[in-house]
Write a protein that holds these residues in place. Structure first.
Motif, PDB file in Angstrom:
ATOM      1  N   LEU A   9     -18.922  -5.203  10.222  1.00 24.42           N
ATOM      2  CA  LEU A   9     -18.051  -4.777   9.122  1.00 24.42           C
ATOM      3  C   LEU A   9     -17.229  -5.939   8.573  1.00 24.42           C
ATOM      4  CD1 LEU A   9     -16.791  -1.297  10.387  1.00 24.42           C
ATOM      5  CD2 LEU A   9     -18.430  -1.765   8.556  1.00 24.42           C
ATOM      6  N   LEU A  10     -16.779  -6.807   9.469  1.00 21.37           N
ATOM      7  CA  LEU A  10     -16.015  -7.976   9.038  1.00 21.37           C
ATOM      8  C   LEU A  10     -16.891  -8.910   8.202  1.00 21.37           C
ATOM      9  CD1 LEU A  10     -13.333  -9.459   9.080  1.00 21.37           C
ATOM     10  CD2 LEU A  10     -14.008 -10.488  11.255  1.00 21.37           C
ATOM     11  N   MET A  11     -18.132  -9.102   8.624  1.00 24.78           N
ATOM     12  CA  MET A  11     -19.059  -9.936   7.843  1.00 24.78           C
ATOM     13  C   MET A  11     -19.325  -9.317   6.471  1.00 24.78           C
ATOM     14  SD  MET A  11     -21.842 -11.566  10.508  1.00 24.78           S
ATOM     15  CE  MET A  11     -22.443 -10.004  11.084  1.00 24.78           C
ATOM     16  N   ALA A  12     -19.482  -8.001   6.427  1.00 28.46           N
ATOM     17  CA  ALA A  12     -19.704  -7.322   5.145  1.00 28.46           C
ATOM     18  C   ALA A  12     -18.493  -7.494   4.237  1.00 28.46           C
ATOM     19  CB  ALA A  12     -19.999  -5.844   5.385  1.00 28.46           C
ATOM     20  N   SER A  13     -17.311  -7.393   4.803  1.00 29.56           N
ATOM     21  CA  SER A  13     -16.078  -7.593   4.036  1.00 29.56           C
ATOM     22  C   SER A  13     -16.038  -9.003   3.453  1.00 29.56           C
ATOM     23  CB  SER A  13     -14.865  -7.351   4.931  1.00 29.56           C
ATOM     24  OG  SER A  13     -13.676  -7.636   4.256  1.00 29.56           O
ATOM     25  N   LEU A  14     -16.401  -9.971   4.253  1.00 28.77           N
ATOM     26  CA  LEU A  14     -16.432 -11.359   3.775  1.00 28.77           C
ATOM     27  C   LEU A  14     -17.512 -11.549   2.705  1.00 28.77           C
ATOM     28  CD1 LEU A  14     -15.909 -13.182   7.185  1.00 28.77           C
ATOM     29  CD2 LEU A  14     -14.260 -12.979   5.311  1.00 28.77           C
ATOM     30  N   GLY A  15     -18.621 -10.836   2.840  1.00 26.46           N
ATOM     31  CA  GLY A  15     -19.671 -10.891   1.818  1.00 26.46           C
ATOM     32  C   GLY A  15     -19.175 -10.365   0.477  1.00 26.46           C
ATOM     33  N   PHE A  16     -18.447  -9.243   0.506  1.00 21.74           N
ATOM     34  CA  PHE A  16     -17.848  -8.718  -0.720  1.00 21.74           C
ATOM     35  C   PHE A  16     -16.847  -9.718  -1.292  1.00 21.74           C
ATOM     36  CE2 PHE A  16     -19.284  -4.443   0.602  1.00 21.74           C
ATOM     37  CZ  PHE A  16     -19.751  -3.965  -0.608  1.00 21.74           C
ATOM     38  N   VAL A  68     -10.260  -3.000   7.156  1.00 20.11           N
ATOM     39  CA  VAL A  68      -9.484  -2.036   7.946  1.00 20.11           C
ATOM     40  C   VAL A  68     -10.388  -1.347   8.971  1.00 20.11           C
ATOM     41  CG1 VAL A  68      -8.211   0.156   7.812  1.00 20.11           C
ATOM     42  CG2 VAL A  68      -7.691  -1.689   6.218  1.00 20.11           C
ATOM     43  N   SER A  69     -11.598  -1.022   8.575  1.00 19.55           N
ATOM     44  CA  SER A  69     -12.545  -0.408   9.513  1.00 19.55           C
ATOM     45  C   SER A  69     -12.864  -1.352  10.664  1.00 19.55           C
ATOM     46  CB  SER A  69     -13.836  -0.014   8.788  1.00 19.55           C
ATOM     47  OG  SER A  69     -13.564   0.920   7.775  1.00 19.55           O
ATOM     48  N   SER A  70     -13.031  -2.620  10.345  1.00 17.72           N
ATOM     49  CA  SER A  70     -13.269  -3.614  11.379  1.00 17.72           C
ATOM     50  C   SER A  70     -12.087  -3.697  12.340  1.00 17.72           C
ATOM     51  CB  SER A  70     -13.519  -4.988  10.744  1.00 17.72           C
ATOM     52  OG  SER A  70     -13.658  -5.978  11.726  1.00 17.72           O
TER      53      SER A  70
END
Length: 133
Positions: A101-108, A70-72
């Motif tokens: 942020l999108l990459m971090a989301s995908l990492g999670f 959502v932040s992304s």
């Protein structure tokens, strides 16, 4: 690099689909937690307790995935607004933050998938023991 309104807009469908997938995962896990919790209340069991603990970890990961997604999405929209106002340098920075942020989301998401696969493997391990007998 030239940044136009269409560049951040390209992420809209991808982020929307990711958020939908994350929400579906969350809803399925929430239902499993409710079922296991009711089962645990009726008949306390160490295995069920462990499963609930595993699901709690996964729910926290999914919550973080959703927050980052959502932040992304928010930063993509904000980037488009900055481009509209002709603040291109700030728009580039905002778009870069959105991608991070999108990459971090995908990492999670990868981490949650690994935990999920491990949980399923453990669940099926008792079948292996029965087959070997």
């Amino acid at each position: 690099m030239e940044l136009t309104l269409t560049t951040p807009a390209l992420l809209f469908p991808a982020i929307s689909l990711l958020l939908l997938a994350y929400t579906n995962r969350f809803l399925v896990l929430a239902q499993l937690v409710r079922e296991l919790h009711a089962k645990f209340k009726h008949e306390p069991d160490e295995i069920i307790s462990g499963q609930i603990e595993n699901l709690q970890k996964r729910i926290l990961l999914i919550r973080n995935m959703q927050i980052l997604g959502v932040s992304s999405f928010f930063l993509c929209v904000f980037c488009m607004f900055l481009i509209f106002l002709n603040h291109y340098d700030l728009a580039k920075f905002t778009f870069a933050c959105s991608l991070i942020l999108l990459m971090a989301s995908l990492g999670f998401s990868i981490r949650e998938l690994l935990i999920s696969a491990k949980a399923l493997t453990l669940q099926l391990s008792d079948c292996d023991i029965e087959i070997k007998k």
